[in-house]
Motif scaffolding. Structure first.
Motif, PDB file in Angstrom:
ATOM      1  N   ASN A 174      -0.912   4.560   5.713  1.00 34.78           N
ATOM      2  CA  ASN A 174      -0.214   5.540   4.877  1.00 34.78           C
ATOM      3  C   ASN A 174      -0.228   6.929   5.489  1.00 34.78           C
ATOM      4  O   ASN A 174       0.737   7.686   5.360  1.00 34.78           O
ATOM      5  CB  ASN A 174      -0.826   5.572   3.483  1.00 34.78           C
ATOM      6  N   TYR A 178       0.829  -1.204   0.000  1.00 31.39           N
ATOM      7  CA  TYR A 178       0.000   0.000   0.000  1.00 31.39           C
ATOM      8  C   TYR A 178       0.866   1.257   0.000  1.00 31.39           C
ATOM      9  O   TYR A 178       0.562   2.250  -0.687  1.00 31.39           O
ATOM     10  CB  TYR A 178      -0.920  -0.004   1.222  1.00 31.39           C
ATOM     11  N   LEU A 201      -8.553  -2.616   3.990  1.00 33.05           N
ATOM     12  CA  LEU A 201      -8.606  -1.350   3.258  1.00 33.05           C
ATOM     13  C   LEU A 201      -8.394  -0.168   4.207  1.00 33.05           C
ATOM     14  O   LEU A 201      -7.670   0.787   3.893  1.00 33.05           O
ATOM     15  CB  LEU A 201      -9.948  -1.219   2.532  1.00 33.05           C
ATOM     16  N   GLY A 202      -9.028  -0.250   5.369  1.00 30.07           N
ATOM     17  CA  GLY A 202      -8.825   0.794   6.381  1.00 30.07           C
ATOM     18  C   GLY A 202      -7.382   0.821   6.866  1.00 30.07           C
ATOM     19  O   GLY A 202      -6.805   1.899   7.095  1.00 30.07           O
ATOM     20  N   MET A 214      -5.173   2.660   4.293  1.00 28.69           N
ATOM     21  CA  MET A 214      -5.364   4.111   4.281  1.00 28.69           C
ATOM     22  C   MET A 214      -4.794   4.775   5.529  1.00 28.69           C
ATOM     23  O   MET A 214      -4.033   5.744   5.433  1.00 28.69           O
ATOM     24  CB  MET A 214      -6.860   4.426   4.133  1.00 28.69           C
ATOM     25  N   GLU A 240       1.064   4.064  -3.023  1.00 30.69           N
ATOM     26  CA  GLU A 240       0.871   5.490  -2.749  1.00 30.69           C
ATOM     27  C   GLU A 240       2.035   6.313  -3.288  1.00 30.69           C
ATOM     28  O   GLU A 240       1.840   7.380  -3.895  1.00 30.69           O
ATOM     29  CB  GLU A 240       0.730   5.695  -1.236  1.00 30.69           C
TER      30      GLU A 240
END
Length: 534
Positions: free
Chosen positions: A525, A177, A518-519, A522, A181
């Motif tokens: 990051n 992830y 998914l949380g 996010m 990003e």
């Protein structure tokens, strides 16, 4: 006459004690001679102590298993327990040696002083946790028992491999992830940041500073000592950087935490719940704290390992582990709630402590329940001597303007604050409200099990106690009423087990893990880029 009869009946045990004491003197002498010789040739005291202790440990096992106890019995379970217990004593010995050297800079004398408490602790650990009479009489009594143990061993091995695989998968997911990003925003990619730099933001700086220099200001005492001490020891022994030492300790502890949360969930609710508990913890949206230079992993592994030991009726080791958890974070002292009810279950006792029968059923293991409190008291005495404040960790909270506020107020005020905020503040308040709402839901889920047993009542009591403490200390200088709760929710391990039972029953495990992952990507990051997340 009564004393004479006592001596006759206890002669064998007294002779065993004498042999054990003589063995301890012999092995301590070996350890000290090796330590002194290595220091003389300019080996670092930490290396010298480790080598000397390991040689003394090998000698201790050989002599105790062949001379002190029954020479005809040999079993690998002895050696495994012996190795684990004595390695823990070695870690404790390294810590106490560092503390003594901090005051007394002569290595020979420091280790001579260190020998006294370590000899006593080593004797008690080996006598009551390794070479126990009970374990000697129970070894290989029947083929059925052996087969059961083999199945349990195989199941434990599979669970451990699953925990390792999930811990690695979580770390790979965070790395993927972060890479995604960086590529999307065309930012510079460095190996250091991906595996170390991104994991040392905010409170990490405090722990690294304490690891390097010890406690030098009152403000630092808001952060508890055991994690930075472990970082310092690993740095001194291996030469790793402080950041690498912190990340390594966190990730290793994370693996064992997942394993032991799986074990206690498996014992109480079955294999499917055990695996779901591991997955829920590993991919929870703030689980990147388990990988970071934070106390989460170390604290949680001590917590669940203590509970697992108490469930197996090993209260001395459970008490020690709960004490270590307390020195990692002060809420560890509340593990005594679980240990107390596990002790009542083990002794088949009720809560009628006002009766004489209740007190008669107590045995020496009840003193193990005092260890978390004793560890806390010893640390408070250290703080008094070092800072002049017995409760320095509470005094230090004034720097963050923390005050007590009931949960219903912190919860309702955060709702009002979110409704009137915009941008990132609005989203951050939403994260806080979501996590505290989930924690309250965990407590509600646990209510269906509290009448099931003392064990489940204690789990639920621990969850609601820690939830209340974690959600009732707002930081009023920034009007953050649920400050750090998205991280503090990770302490509520019984709640995650209750949640796992529910999602397994609803067959919703894959869906929940996907949402969590998914949380995690996010929020992870955001943390990696230095944005405040709990």
């Amino acid at each position: 006459m009564a004393f004479s009869r006592f001596i006759k009946t206890q002669r064998a045990e007294i002779w065993t004690f004498i042999k054990y004491a003589l063995t301890g003197v012999f092995n301590t002498l070996i350890t000290y001679i090796v330590f002194s010789g290595l220091v003389y040739i300019h080996v670092l005291p930490s290396y010298a102590l480790a080598i000397g202790y390991l040689l003394g440990m090998i000698s201790s096992y050989v002599v105790n298993s062949r001379w002190t106890f029954q020479p005809s019995i040999r079993h690998i379970s002895y050696f495994k327990r012996f190795l684990v217990i004595n390695l823990l004593v070695l870690v404790l010995s390294e810590i106490t040696l560092h503390l003594i050297l901090h005051r007394l800079h002569i290595a020979y004398i420091a280790q001579l002083i260190n020998i006294i408490p370590m000899t006593v602790i080593g004797y008690l650990s080996n006598r009551y946790l390794v070479f126990t009479t009970e374990s000697l009489s129970d070894i290989d009594l029947s083929t059925k028992l052996t087969q059961t143990k083999d199945l349990q061993r195989r199941s434990a091995k599979e669970l451990f491999l699953f925990a390792v695989a999930i811990a690695l998968a979580q770390r790979l997911w965070l790395t993927f992830y972060a890479l995604l990003e960086l590529l999307l925003h065309r930012q510079k990619i460095t190996i250091y940041n991906l595996f170390l730099g991104y994991y040392k933001h905010w409170d990490s700086g405090w722990y690294l500073e304490i690891a390097k220099s010890g406690f030098t200001t009152l403000k630092q005492t808001a952060f508890w000592p055991l994690y930075p001490f472990f970082i310092r020891i690993l740095h001194d022994v291996t030469g790793f950087s402080y950041t690498l030492s912190g990340v390594f300790i966190s990730f290793l502890a994370f693996i064992f935490f997942l394993y032991y949360i799986g074990r206690i969930a498996d014992t109480e609710f079955g294999t499917k719940t055990a695996r779901a508990s591991i997955l829920l913890f590993a991919f929870f949206p703030t689980s990147y704290y388990f990988d970071a230079v934070y106390t989460e992993s170390l604290f949680m592994v001590f917590c669940v390992f203590a509970v697992e030991q108490a469930m197996a009726n090993r209260f001395w080791s459970a008490g020690i582990l709960a004490g270590l958890a307390t020195l990692t974070r002060n809420t560890g002292v509340f593990l005594d709630l679980i240990l107390f009810f596990e002790y009542l279950r083990y002794r088949k006792m009720n809560l009628r402590f006002w009766t004489s029968t209740w007190w008669k059923r107590l045995n020496h293991q009840v003193f193990a329940l005092t260890l978390p409190v004793l560890f806390l008291l010893f640390y408070m005495v250290y703080l008094k001597a070092h800072t002049g404040h017995l409760l320095a960790f509470l005094t230090a909270e004034k720097y963050w303007d923390r005050h007590y506020m009931p949960l219903w107020e912190t919860y309702s005020f955060t709702w009002v604050k979110m409704l009137h905020s915009t941008g990132w503040y609005h989203e951050y308040d939403l994260v806080e409200l979501t996590t505290v709402t989930l924690a309250i839901w965990m407590v509600i889920l646990g209510m269906r099990y509290i009448r099931r047993s003392y064990r489940q009542f204690s789990w639920w009591l621990f969850t609601i106690t820690v939830l209340w403490i974690a959600a009732t200390e707002p930081s009023l200088n920034v009007h953050d009423y649920l400050v750090s709760f998205p991280r503090y929710i990770l302490m509520l391990f019984p709640g995650f087990v209750y949640l796992a039972v529910t999602v397994v029953r609803l067959r919703a495990t894959p869906l929940i893990i996907l949402i969590f992952a998914l949380g995690l990507g996010m929020l992870g990051n955001l943390f990696f880029h230095g944005i405040w997340i709990a």
